[in-house]
Design an enzyme around this catalytic site. Structure first.
Site, PDB file in Angstrom:
ATOM      1  CE  LYS A   1      -7.717   3.725 -11.940  1.00  0.00           C
ATOM      2  NZ  LYS A   1      -7.946   3.025 -13.215  1.00  0.00           N
TER       3      LYS A   1
ATOM      4  CB  SER B   1      -7.367   3.357 -16.447  1.00  0.00           C
ATOM      5  OG  SER B   1      -6.444   4.298 -15.963  1.00  0.00           O
TER       6      SER B   1
ATOM      7  N   GLY C   1       0.823  -1.204   0.000  1.00  0.00           N
ATOM      8  CA  GLY C   1       0.000   0.000   0.000  1.00  0.00           C
ATOM      9  C   GLY C   1       0.851   1.245   0.000  1.00  0.00           C
ATOM     10  N   PRO C   2       0.232   2.404  -0.194  1.00  0.00           N
ATOM     11  CG  PRO C   2      -1.356   4.020  -0.639  1.00  0.00           C
ATOM     12  CD  PRO C   2      -1.189   2.575  -0.429  1.00  0.00           C
ATOM     13  N   PRO C   3       2.503   4.936   1.210  1.00  0.00           N
ATOM     14  CG  PRO C   3       4.417   6.155   0.685  1.00  0.00           C
ATOM     15  CD  PRO C   3       3.161   5.630   0.083  1.00  0.00           C
ATOM     16  N   GLY C   4       2.165   5.598   4.725  1.00  0.00           N
ATOM     17  CA  GLY C   4       1.303   6.203   5.729  1.00  0.00           C
ATOM     18  C   GLY C   4       0.005   5.491   5.999  1.00  0.00           C
ATOM     19  CB  VAL C   5      -1.948   2.851   4.415  1.00  0.00           C
ATOM     20  CG1 VAL C   5      -2.248   3.850   3.320  1.00  0.00           C
ATOM     21  CG2 VAL C   5      -0.913   1.833   3.947  1.00  0.00           C
ATOM     22  N   GLY C   6      -0.193   2.448   7.479  1.00  0.00           N
ATOM     23  CA  GLY C   6      -0.088   1.625   8.679  1.00  0.00           C
ATOM     24  C   GLY C   6       0.461   0.236   8.465  1.00  0.00           C
TER      25      GLY C   6
ATOM     26  CB  THR D   1       5.762  -0.177   9.886  1.00  0.00           C
ATOM     27  OG1 THR D   1       6.407  -0.036   8.608  1.00  0.00           O
ATOM     28  CG2 THR D   1       6.808  -0.568  10.927  1.00  0.00           C
TER      29      THR D   1
END
Length: 795
Positions: free
Chosen positions: A731, A688, A361-366, A368
């Site tokens: 999206k 897309s 997932g993208p950075p900052g989604v938890g 770790t």
């Protein structure tokens, strides 16, 4: 011809006998010993002795030629007179020759049993220039200096140099003393000019003096070092004898005894313990001053400090694990469910092989923090291994002990840090590894992650197998496409696409506000931030999939409040700060993001697309215009190959559907169509954007603007079909963040909406597209009285 005939020969004027030399250059005014053994050279020496005449010494160009001709000889040599001659038992002639003057070969003269040549003698200059005298003074000093640096040089040689006054003679004598290549000496012999010869000899002498000085310094330092080592060795031997007489335990023996005890307590497998004790025996026989002693001592320390024993697994409480996950994370229901299933399998079969979970997932989604929660639920140590930027295979497997400064790899180092063989190990950023000349670290990761192989993982430094089968590995990645397929095959991928606005608000209320309040030294009585303010920060100051920037902005608000509170306390007050939405402009500045949908979409030829990025979803504007031209399609905005093909297909489909769209055929004549995707500095590509490009072109040619609150995604075919795409959840979340109301999706992507949170689905209307006609109806059709709302297939 007999020897008597050789002796009786007389040579014409300016013709002398020649002796070719393989590796000796004779200089005028220098006494030199030479040895000759070839028949023609012996005949030349015999002739010179009998005739009491001069002899020519000249250097061969190639020392391997036995019978050199004129082309194999250097053109210039030295005329000598034989001072002394000795014949040895093996037939060789040894002669001491006095150099007289230089000569230049004009031609060889045939008919003699030795080499003979007509020569032109080169005499010394009569007048001596002032420059030559000055150079001679320097050369004399340098020559005496180099003689002082050379061992075993007789003192008479220095006196002879002092007595030599002629600069030309001094240059030749100094050149003969040089320890240099034969070719360089021949170059000096061929230098006729006295001044130039003096300069060249000075240059070579200066270089040689520097080499000798450096060699002397190195020799002195080496001698001092050896003397110091010998002194220390004697002192250590004396110390050992004194300690033995006093009955004291020597430090080295104590260290070895401690290592012996540590090996016994480490719980190593039998094979590994045998290897460790073998190395310990080597250490006992090794002097402590040896460089290998410290290396071997460090190796045994590593072996004894690793967690070889398997500790008892504490019982897994699923209810407690569920509470931990709920307390640490809001949302992510499917991810939590998979983690609970993972823990349930571990509870029922503790000795089973656990799957390798990979959170993507993208950075900052938890990602770790989810691994930390799993470690808390399992009640095991947690250790994190950062793989970002790793490009050397040795960083994973370790270096061999033969290298200086060798260390174990990051896996073994992390196990030592965790202190448990059943720890939870997070392999962070597995997509950031890269191959280099030092190997591919992802190949070493294969053995770590493969349950069939990691029970015998071998680190190059340890040189012994270590069982990793009880380690719970959890990997994280931002983009799974960057992970090599073999590594990806060994992991179970769990997607964390990002948070909705409502989830971000709850995360802020439950975790971020309290964490930042504590970090900035505040308490609930001193500080309060309203829900409206948090919503405003989410909408106007952040645009991300995770919550890192959201937390940073909360921290900025907290620091502003902390400064006001600290100023009030300094003035003797106890202020309380309350931050509302209207205060954010003064604290954080103007809003960083604005909803520009209405402005962009109010004109024909502008459509809003939806895009997937490594940090979550985002909206993408497609702008189209037409200008006079020759029917070309102009594409700008750093579009990749797939998007360029989508634009071409969309234009072709618009032309093919011109009748249905009521576009006059003449409208396409004499014009160029320009398709632009703003933010040109950012490369864009992907399958897309076809629907958005088709709608933008149709809007341009029908002169009807696209509805300002509509966004779309999907690819098209030349038959007008709308094809499915990926990244639907990201999206849709991006459409919600941008304040859109209607989202057009391919009909075959309807099943993917189940991954979208219910709170997000309830705030948006979805139109499912089978063909591009559905897209035209939903984005360009009349709303309200003109067309029933039901024709949009709203869901």
């Amino acid at each position: 011809m007999e020897q008597s005939a050789v002796i009786s020969l007389e040579l014409p004027q300016n013709v002398i006998a020649l002796v070719p030399m393989r590796n000796i250059v004779l200089f005028p005014h220098v006494l030199t010993a030479v040895t000759v053994g070839r028949a023609r050279s012996i005949a030349a020496v015999e002739h010179a002795l009998q005739a009491k005449g001069p002899l020519g010494i000249v250097l061969q160009k190639d020392a391997g030629v036995d019978e050199p001709g004129v082309e194999a000889l250097f053109n210039m040599g030295t005329v000598v007179s034989i001072v002394r001659h000795i014949t040895s038992a093996d037939g060789l002639r040894h002669a001491v020759c006095q150099g007289l003057e230089r000569f230049c070969i004009e031609e060889l003269v045939e008919g003699y049993p030795f080499l003979a040549a007509r020569v032109r003698r080169i005499g010394e200059p009569v007048e001596v220039s002032t420059e030559a005298e000055a150079l001679a003074v320097q050369l004399r000093e340098r020559t005496i200096e180099i003689l002082s640096l050379l061992p075993g040089v007789p003192a008479e040689l220095a006196h002879a140099l002092q007595a030599t006054r002629a600069p030309s003679h001094l240059a030749d004598i100094a050149a003969s003393l040089l320890d240099t290549e034969v070719a360089e000496k021949q170059m000096l012999l061929e230098t006729v000019s006295t001044e130039e010869r003096l300069r060249k000899v000075l240059q070579i002498l200066s270089r040689r003096i520097e080499v000798l000085r450096l060699s002397q310094e190195i020799g002195e330092r080496t001698k001092e070092h050896l003397e110091d080592r010998e002194r220390k060795f004697l002192l250590r031997e004396q110390l050992k004898t004194i300690q033995k007489e006093l009955g004291e335990t020597e430090g080295d023996d104590q260290e070895i005894a401690e290592l012996d005890e540590a090996i016994a307590k480490a719980g190593m497998p039998q094979e590994v313990e045998t290897q460790a004790r073998k190395e310990l025996q080597r250490l006992k026989r090794m002097p402590s001053a040896s460089s290998e002693y410290s290396m071997l001592h460090t190796y045994l320390e590593w072996m004894t400090e690793l967690p070889w024993r398997l500790p008892d697994d504490p019982p897994i409480d699923l209810n407690a694990a569920r509470k931990i996950l709920e307390a640490d994370h809001f949302g992510l229901e499917r991810v939590k469910q998979r983690i609970l299933e993972f823990l349930a399998v571990q509870k029922l079969k503790p000795q089973g092989r656990a799957p390798i979970l990979c959170f993507v997932g993208p950075p900052g989604v938890g990602k770790t923090s989810l691994g930390q929660s799993i470690a808390r639920a399992l009640q095991r140590p947690f250790v994190r291994v950062s793989l970002g930027g790793v490009h050397d295979e040795a960083e994973m497997r370790g270096h061999r002990r033969t290298y200086i400064g060798a260390m174990p790899g990051t896996i073994v180092q992390s196990l030592r840090k965790a202190g448990a063989r059943n720890c939870v190990m997070m392999l962070d950023e597995v997509d950031k590894m890269s191959a280099s000349l030092h190997g591919d670290p992802s190949a070493a990761l294969l053995e770590v992650l493969d349950p069939e192989q990691n029970a015998t993982f071998r680190d190059n430094y340890l040189g012994a197998p270590f069982d990793l089968s009880r380690v719970v590995f959890i990997a994280t990645a931002n983009v799974i496409d960057n992970v090599p397929p073999p590594v990806r095959d060994r992991m179970e991928i769990i997607d964390l696409p990002g948070y909705t606005r409502e989830e971000k608000l709850q995360i802020g209320l439950r975790y971020l506000v309290a964490r930042q309040r504590e970090a900035n030294g505040l308490n609930e009585e001193q500080y309060e931030i309203t829900v409206e303010a948090l919503n405003s920060i989410i909408a106007n100051y952040t645009r991300e999939a995770g919550v890192r920037q959201f937390e940073r902005e909360i921290g900025r608000v907290m620091r502003h409040a902390a400064m006001r509170i600290a100023d009030g306390i300094a003035d003797g007050e106890q202020p309380k700060v309350r931050v509302e939405a209207k205060d954010l402009d003064a604290i954080l500045g103007p809003a960083k993001f604005e909803h520009e949908i209405g402005l962009r979409a109010s004109l024909p030829g502008v459509a809003t697309g939806l895009a997937w990025t490594p940090v979550g979803g985002d909206i993408l504007f497609i702008e189209v215009t037409r200008v006079s031209g020759r029917g070309q399609l102009i594409l700008t905005g750093q579009l990749g190959g797939v998007m360029k093909e989508s634009a071409q297909a969309a234009l072709t489909l618009v032309k093919a559907s011109a009748g249905d769209l009521r576009i006059p055929a003449a409208m396409f004549d004499g014009i160029d169509v320009h398709v632009h995707v703003p933010a040109g500095a950012i490369p864009k590509d992907g399958p897309s954007a076809g629907v958005a490009m088709f709608v933008a072109l149709a809007s341009l040619f029908t002169d009807r603007p696209v509805h300002h609150d509509v966004a779309m995604t999907g690819e098209i075919s030349l038959r007008g079909l709308v094809l499915p795409v990926g990244g639907i959840k990201e999206k849709v979340l991006a459409a919600q963040r941008a304040g859109l109301r209607v989202v057009l999706l391919p009909a075959r992507n309807e099943k993917d909406l189940r991954e979208v949170p219910e709170a997000t689905r309830s705030t948006l209307q979805f139109v499912f597209l089978e063909t591009v006609d559905d897209a035209i109806q939903a984005s360009l059709g009349q709303r309200g009285a003109g067309r029933p709302e039901s024709e949009f297939k709203l869901v």
